[in-house]
Design an enzyme around this catalytic site. Sequence first.
Site, PDB file in Angstrom:
ATOM      1  N   ARG A  49      84.123  -3.538  66.322  1.00 50.08           N
ATOM      2  CA  ARG A  49      83.402  -2.625  67.211  1.00 50.08           C
ATOM      3  C   ARG A  49      84.317  -1.588  67.847  1.00 50.08           C
ATOM      4  O   ARG A  49      83.872  -0.530  68.275  1.00 50.08           O
ATOM      5  CB  ARG A  49      82.678  -3.428  68.295  1.00 50.08           C
ATOM      6  N   LYS A 157      86.802 -22.197  62.528  1.00 47.13           N
ATOM      7  CA  LYS A 157      86.190 -23.157  63.430  1.00 47.13           C
ATOM      8  C   LYS A 157      85.937 -22.482  64.781  1.00 47.13           C
ATOM      9  O   LYS A 157      86.563 -21.441  65.059  1.00 47.13           O
ATOM     10  CB  LYS A 157      87.080 -24.392  63.585  1.00 47.13           C
ATOM     11  N   HIS A 187      93.411 -24.499  59.883  1.00 43.53           N
ATOM     12  CA  HIS A 187      94.800 -24.116  59.616  1.00 43.53           C
ATOM     13  C   HIS A 187      95.736 -25.314  59.567  1.00 43.53           C
ATOM     14  O   HIS A 187      96.826 -25.232  58.984  1.00 43.53           O
ATOM     15  CB  HIS A 187      95.294 -23.079  60.635  1.00 43.53           C
ATOM     16  N   LYS A 191      99.315 -26.481  56.826  1.00 39.86           N
ATOM     17  CA  LYS A 191     100.688 -26.739  57.260  1.00 39.86           C
ATOM     18  C   LYS A 191     101.433 -27.520  56.172  1.00 39.86           C
ATOM     19  O   LYS A 191     100.908 -28.464  55.584  1.00 39.86           O
ATOM     20  CB  LYS A 191     100.691 -27.505  58.586  1.00 39.86           C
ATOM     21  N   GLU A 225     100.369 -30.937  73.444  1.00 39.38           N
ATOM     22  CA  GLU A 225     100.665 -29.562  73.840  1.00 39.38           C
ATOM     23  C   GLU A 225     101.241 -29.584  75.252  1.00 39.38           C
ATOM     24  O   GLU A 225     100.715 -30.262  76.134  1.00 39.38           O
ATOM     25  CB  GLU A 225      99.399 -28.705  73.821  1.00 39.38           C
ATOM     26  N   ASP A 244      87.975 -29.494  70.314  1.00 43.18           N
ATOM     27  CA  ASP A 244      88.976 -28.489  69.971  1.00 43.18           C
ATOM     28  C   ASP A 244      90.006 -29.015  68.980  1.00 43.18           C
ATOM     29  O   ASP A 244      90.454 -28.276  68.098  1.00 43.18           O
ATOM     30  CB  ASP A 244      89.692 -28.023  71.242  1.00 43.18           C
ATOM     31  N   HIS A 249      90.848 -30.909  63.410  1.00 47.10           N
ATOM     32  CA  HIS A 249      92.227 -30.999  62.933  1.00 47.10           C
ATOM     33  C   HIS A 249      92.671 -32.434  62.683  1.00 47.10           C
ATOM     34  O   HIS A 249      93.130 -32.785  61.591  1.00 47.10           O
ATOM     35  CB  HIS A 249      93.186 -30.369  63.947  1.00 47.10           C
ATOM     36  N   LYS A 349      96.577 -31.742  76.542  1.00 46.30           N
ATOM     37  CA  LYS A 349      97.257 -30.569  77.097  1.00 46.30           C
ATOM     38  C   LYS A 349      98.077 -30.989  78.314  1.00 46.30           C
ATOM     39  O   LYS A 349      97.794 -32.000  78.944  1.00 46.30           O
ATOM     40  CB  LYS A 349      96.231 -29.504  77.481  1.00 46.30           C
TER      41      LYS A 349
END
Length: 508
Positions: A49, A157, A187, A191, A225, A244, A249, A349
């Site tokens: 856009r 995703k 992704h 790896k 993380e 998530d 994953h 996290k």
Amino acid sequence: MSATVPVPHVLVIFGASGDLARRKLFPALFSLHRQHLLPLPFVMLGVGRTPFTDEQFRDEMRACLSRFVPVRADEHPQERLCFVQCFSYLTLSTGNGADYGRLAERLRDIQTRRNLPANVVFYLSTPPALSRHIPGYLAENGLHDEADGFKRLIIEKPFGHDGASARELHDTLRRRFADHQIFRIDHYLGKETVQNLVVLRFANVLFDAVWDYRYVDAVEITASESLGVENRAGYFDGIGIVRDMIQNHLLHVLAMTAMDPPQQFDAACVHAETLKVLRGLRPLTRDEMARDVVFGQYTASRIGGETVAAYADEPGVAPGSRTETYAAIKLFINHSRWHNVPFYVRAGKRLPTRVTEVVLHFKRSPHPVFGAVPGALPNKLVMRIQPDEGVLMTFGMKEPGAGFQVKNVNMNFHYKDLAATAIPDAYERLLLDCMNGDATLYASGDAVEACWAFIDPILRHHAQSGRLFEYPAGTWGPAEAEALLARDGRAWRYPCKALSDDGAICEL
């Protein structure tokens, strides 16, 4: 990377001015360009856009490469300029079906001027809601028709918010595109070390022979993380760590770890074996969900002398949010190979470090002497997915001197030691695979639905129970997650990001 150069086609990237395209897709394409792995001629049409002319878009892409791709010592001064000359841009309202006639016209014009076949790869680097609409708009304008050349569709995703929305998405896609045209990108499957799981097992009889319940005591999969939600709170607060990270994953990593040997390493055979694992995930009972699932949320803390805010106080997080930033799940697979072997999966996290790895904990030696010798810990095989990709094996050796005292030692391999071999980025590998029509490292629709079938009841139970345990930012999660393994006489492995002086992947 040893690979086949794709046949000529046009790569169309929807959301070309977005963050994913800038940080991942364009750097990956530039790396493929450097390796002479893009088709000749290569043509990329950005769609979005944001109003850009072709030249303005090329200027933006040069700035993007300057920011995210370091200049190599041997790089030709004109290489980046030459690369971005392959880019064109079309300003289009992606949510307006009437605009897609202009896309069809632009593609025909490019194909005619560049003498290209009518092969097209569409990459949807767009918000999830558009994944349901863009394929329909493409089909309404004949851009799904393979009568004159291949048409492939890559979608990112999340593949739905739950099982019902995932099935709705897949039904929508399949009404417009055939299964072989749809590439669902995860992704993590691109790896290098995830792919090495397969090679490590099946290319080495040493490992393949012990990859089952007779020798493996437990399997641990961790995605840690160190950062919080950063500027993604608006997205993350609506989904949580299970949707998530774990639903997609980590369950796919689990499937690659646990699958039987495929007859061939092609998409059909690999997908069949991973689907067998995912459909074999043993559903948790209500008692097991209460006992073997831990959800947590990080609280304020001090890390490295700095105060870190609690998740609840992060900008963009809804007041009173019950979104989990940590989850640990104990599960089993209904498969004779993994009879009664627990798989412990955790993601979080604001943990002490960023690391993703798979650990096989082997059973103790049955020898009446060495099975009980102090220091004789069970063998472990650690497959580090990120960072410092590599493999570590621990085993017992005799300490020098009299007697038979045992000391655990490490034997390790790091991909970075292959100085002459660059580790391809996951998006490099996956983009190239799609260009070549290879869906082996992409997720199948059936696999996505199987993951949701296992995860949906856990999320419903959490929503009803409301059990959310706190953990200070910078720690390894709630105490209840420690108890989850302690009840079984086990403990989590606590990996550190840095390497020890002797090069081994160290433990805290």
